[in-house]
Enzyme design. Structure first.
Site, PDB file in Angstrom:
ATOM      1  N   SER A 130      46.777  32.552  50.455  1.00 52.00           N
ATOM      2  CA  SER A 130      47.622  32.587  49.270  1.00 52.00           C
ATOM      3  C   SER A 130      46.819  32.289  48.010  1.00 52.00           C
ATOM      4  CB  SER A 130      48.747  31.552  49.411  1.00 52.00           C
ATOM      5  OG  SER A 130      49.436  31.357  48.190  1.00 52.00           O
ATOM      6  N   TYR A 152      51.980  23.268  50.364  1.00 57.28           N
ATOM      7  CA  TYR A 152      51.885  24.657  50.816  1.00 57.28           C
ATOM      8  C   TYR A 152      50.471  25.185  50.594  1.00 57.28           C
ATOM      9  CZ  TYR A 152      52.331  29.739  50.702  1.00 57.28           C
ATOM     10  OH  TYR A 152      52.141  31.089  50.907  1.00 57.28           O
TER      11      TYR A 152
END
Length: 322
Positions: free
Chosen positions: A114, A139
């Site tokens: 990501s 995350y």
């Protein structure tokens, strides 16, 4: 779903895995699945990647040639509320994927990282060759952990692994917790939209079809050791093991007000905006340097935001009967 459809279109045999959890609308997930199930080369397995024995049995039974790992507990803000879900899925689950690939001699593992791994970095555009040691959400930390774990398996077991740092993926059939989905629904319903950091945001929005093209091309070129790699000046994006990391973004950051304007134009209706501060764990801007991806597979995303948003809004109206 879109990646699986591309693989099926070229006659690959595909096994799809999902636990169909209720993080967002399960009916949307089931409707995606309905588009895949008519294909004779597709089989669905309902299983959680965190199920250690279940995953080991699946790998042993199927003996996959290659693996595309896109499963994860997603969302920056939700990681502040339910951190354990991110450990269970993104760390424990990824370990199970790596172990399955290791023990069954998978030829290539491609996995979703990501753009959030860039965290506190401010040098733009973001480059894979820069250090990413300052995540600003759990995350992001789990995605950075995935890259480190993948490198370990590439080094120890000669497992080719490629991580793709996705930059704000959007498009038809996307996640309902993403801005495009939330904004479209709110505008059509006559509700205000939440505009964080008072609109002072930029995102490298990347259309889903471009993401899929990149994933497939990278899948077909397994990671290799970098012969120019030196341990005294290590390159975070490569290694002397078969390990690679690439950005996959549109290489064109869009200011949030322009993004909202495109949605308004596609819908034909103005948004009522509620201006709010920057949220914890979020970053003001993302911008992908995609030179490495282009050098590796000869492709970079390029769908204009107007085109991508238009296609999403058309899908949304059709799917929800608006």
């Amino acid at each position: 779903m879109t990646t699986a459809l591309r693989l099926l279109a070229r006659c690959d045999q595909v096994v799809g895995l999902d636990n169909l959890n209720d993080y967002y609308d399960v009916n949307l997930k089931l409707d995606r699945l309905k588009r895949l199930e008519p294909h004779s080369n597709f089989r669905f397995v309902k299983l959680d990647v965190g199920d250690r024995q279940g995953m080991a049995d699946l790998f042993e039974t199927e003996r996959f040639d290659r693996v595309i790992h896109l499963a994860a507990q997603a969302g920056v803000r939700y990681s502040l509320q339910n951190p354990q879900a991110y450990i269970d899925s993104n760390v424990v689950g990824f370990t199970n994927i790596l172990e399955g690939c290791r023990h069954t001699k998978v030829q290539h593992l491609v996995y979703a990282s990501s753009s959030s791994v860039y965290g506190g970095n401010t040098a733009m555009p973001f480059s894979e060759h820069d250090s990413v040691d300052h995540p600003v959400s759990l995350y992001a930390a789990t995605k950075k952990a995935n890259e480190l774990m993948a490198h370990t398996y590439s080094h120890l077991f000669n497992l080719p692994t490629t991580g793709l740092r996705f930059f704000t993926v959007y498009g038809p059939w996307g996640r309902p917790d993403m801005a495009l989905f939330l904004f479209t629904k709110a505008i059509l319903d006559g509700q205000p939209i939440n505009v964080f950091n008072h609109g002072q945001m930029k995102r490298d929005f990347t259309f889903v079809d471009d993401i899929v093209e990149g994933v497939i091309r990278v899948l077909d070129r397994p990671a290799e050791a970098n012969p120019a790699y030196t341990a005294d000046q290590p390159d975070p994006a490569t290694s002397n093991a078969p390990y690679r990391v690439f950005n996959i973004g549109n290489n064109s950051p869009v200011p949030l007000p322009d993004f909202i304007g495109c949605i308004e134009d596609a819908i034909g209706k103005k948004a009522e905006k509620r201006l709010l501060p920057l949220q914890d764990g979020d970053v003001p801007a993302t911008y992908a340097n995609t030179d490495a991806l282009n050098d590796w597979v000869g492709f970079v995303p390029g769908t204009p935001i107007e085109v991508g948003i238009g296609r999403f809004v058309a899908w949304y109206r059709s799917y929800y009967g608006v």
